[in-house]
Design an enzyme around this catalytic site. Structure first.
Site, short mmCIF file in Angstrom:
data_model
loop_
_atom_site.label_atom_id
_atom_site.label_comp_id
_atom_site.label_asym_id
_atom_site.label_seq_id
_atom_site.Cartn_x
_atom_site.Cartn_y
_atom_site.Cartn_z
N GLY A 119 0.81 -1.21 0.00
CA GLY A 119 0.00 0.00 0.00
C GLY A 119 0.85 1.26 0.00
CG LEU A 120 4.00 3.89 -2.64
CD1 LEU A 120 4.62 4.54 -1.41
CD2 LEU A 120 5.09 3.45 -3.63
CB THR A 121 -0.54 4.56 -5.22
OG1 THR A 121 0.64 4.17 -5.91
CG2 THR A 121 -1.23 5.66 -5.98
CD GLU A 122 -1.52 8.00 1.19
OE1 GLU A 122 -1.85 9.21 1.24
OE2 GLU A 122 -0.97 7.40 2.12
NE ARG B 262 -8.06 -10.70 -43.92
CZ ARG B 262 -9.35 -10.80 -44.21
NH1 ARG B 262 -9.95 -11.97 -44.21
NH2 ARG B 262 -10.05 -9.70 -44.47
N GLY C 95 -9.83 -5.09 -39.03
CA GLY C 95 -11.11 -5.07 -38.33
C GLY C 95 -11.20 -6.14 -37.27
CD GLU D 194 5.88 -2.13 -9.82
OE1 GLU D 194 6.67 -1.51 -9.10
OE2 GLU D 194 5.45 -3.26 -9.54
#
Length: 387
Positions: free
Chosen positions: A123-126, A270, A345, A368
């Site tokens: 838990g780093l990002t806020e 194809r 497509g 990261e």
């Protein structure tokens, strides 16, 4: 030279066989249903993938970082969601506890994590601190021998699954002499009162990966749950992210390889204007570019991994990690665009895997450490006073 050994190549084949048999046939359905396949994650654990770099005393193989990158690449070649699950489980879940934990903390958490029976998050990002991770607002205060934690975290991988056992979180635990916040890392078991993994995100891609916002309200954990030294959390997560950048570059490399292989096959099958589209320079030249991207990314990823395994200086490894992360992830985004164009497509139709790879790739340039952060780190490594 950063050529993989015969042992690494043999290991690659075993992981590829597993990925082709256990993941590839189901990846589209998991993606469509936003389903996190716990049973397959635990099969990955029984194969030993979560314990590749962990010591034998905790059930690991005691192996090298290069082997982990090989495994991440091969899993990501068929499904980035499972690739990032492995990358985050080891690099962000196991690695901080293994590197900074006490003997008691390691003995408590690592055996299940290494075996793949459980997962850990980081838990780093806020909401208000992403690239500026030092601006964390989550706070932890000591009260009668317990840390009381209040705050929130965002975009946390492996944090809310049915087998998630623990999340390590960064928090302000005071103020340094220079007036800057003192940041520490604390282990929070998922069953702690006040710890809540909120509803999973509705994401553009990585639909089979477990990602949640977290809220911590009056969470009380023992003082002994401090991970490493008090006030060293900032340095801990920076070092953790260096490893993670190489590992996520390996995810990107798997993506590029998949785009190359799918494009070569499709361009040979194809038929238009009386022959395969691969005979047209407009198609063939783009696929040639994919080959260059794959080879270049491979060299950068495994150079960085080799430096890690050889015990290179922090500065040398940090620079190599940033270069690998920047090139491989941006190349992966370009590779999915090229592959989608080769398919025409059909590349816009969900029945073809290239569509899923296209959606999954963009986050590689963000997670990261964004591409902008990588360029900043590289510039600083060159001695430029960039801010």
């Amino acid at each position: 030279m950063f050529e993989l050994s015969a042992e690494h190549q043999e290991f690659r084949r075993s992981v590829r066989d597993f990925a082709e048999a256990e993941i590839a046939p189901h990846a589209a359905e998991w993606d469509r249903k936003h389903y996190f396949p716990v049973e397959v994650v635990q099969k990955m654990g029984r194969l030993g993938l979560f314990g590749l770099t962990a010591p034998e005393e905790y059930g690991g193989a005691g192996g090298d970082f290069t082997s982990l990158c090989v495994a991440i690449e091969e899993i990501s070649r068929v499904d980035q969601s499972m690739g990032i699950t492995l990358e985050a489980a080891v690099g962000l879940g196991i690695n901080p506890i293994l590197t900074y934990g006490t003997d008691e903390q390691k003995a408590t958490w690592l055996p299940d994590l290494v075996a793949g029976r459980k997962l850990a998050g980081f838990g780093l990002t806020e909401p208000e601190s992403g690239s500026d991770a030092g601006a964390t607002r989550t706070r932890a205060v000591l009260d009668n021998g317990e840390w009381v934690i209040d705050g929130s975290k965002q975009f946390i991988t492996n944090s809310g699954s049915s087998i998630t056992s623990v999340v390590t979180v960064t928090a302000r635990t005071g103020e340094r002499a220079d007036g800057k916040p003192e940041i520490s890392t604390i282990i929070v078991p998922t069953g702690t009162p006040g710890f809540v993994a909120e509803a999973a995100y509705d994401k553009l891609g990585w639909h089979a990966s477990d990602t949640h916002p977290l809220s911590l309200t009056g969470c009380r954990v023992p003082e002994a749950n401090l991970l490493g030294q008090r006030g060293k959390g900032f340095g801990q997560f920076l070092a953790t992210l260096d490893d993670g950048r190489v590992a996520i570059a390996a995810v990107a490399l798997g993506c590029i390889r998949a785009c190359l292989e799918m494009s070569v096959q499709y361009a040979g099958e194809r038929q238009t204007f009386g022959g395969p589209i691969g005979r047209k320079q407009g198609v063939a030249f783009q696929i040639s570019d994919l080959k260059v991207m794959a080879d270049a990314a491979e060299l950068l990823v495994y150079k960085a991994a080799a430096l890690k395994d050889a015990g290179a200086s922090v500065a040398d490894f940090k620079q190599a990690a940033a270069v690998a992360k920047l090139y491989a992830t941006e190349a992966a985004v370009s590779a999915t665009r090229i592959a989608t164009q080769v398919f025409g497509g059909y590349g816009f139709m969900e029945e073809y895997p290239v569509t899923r790879f296209y959606r999954d790739a963009k986050i590689l340039e963000i997670g990261e450490g964004t591409s902008e952060v990588q360029r900043m780190l590289i510039a600083r490594g060159l001695g430029l006073p960039v801010e």
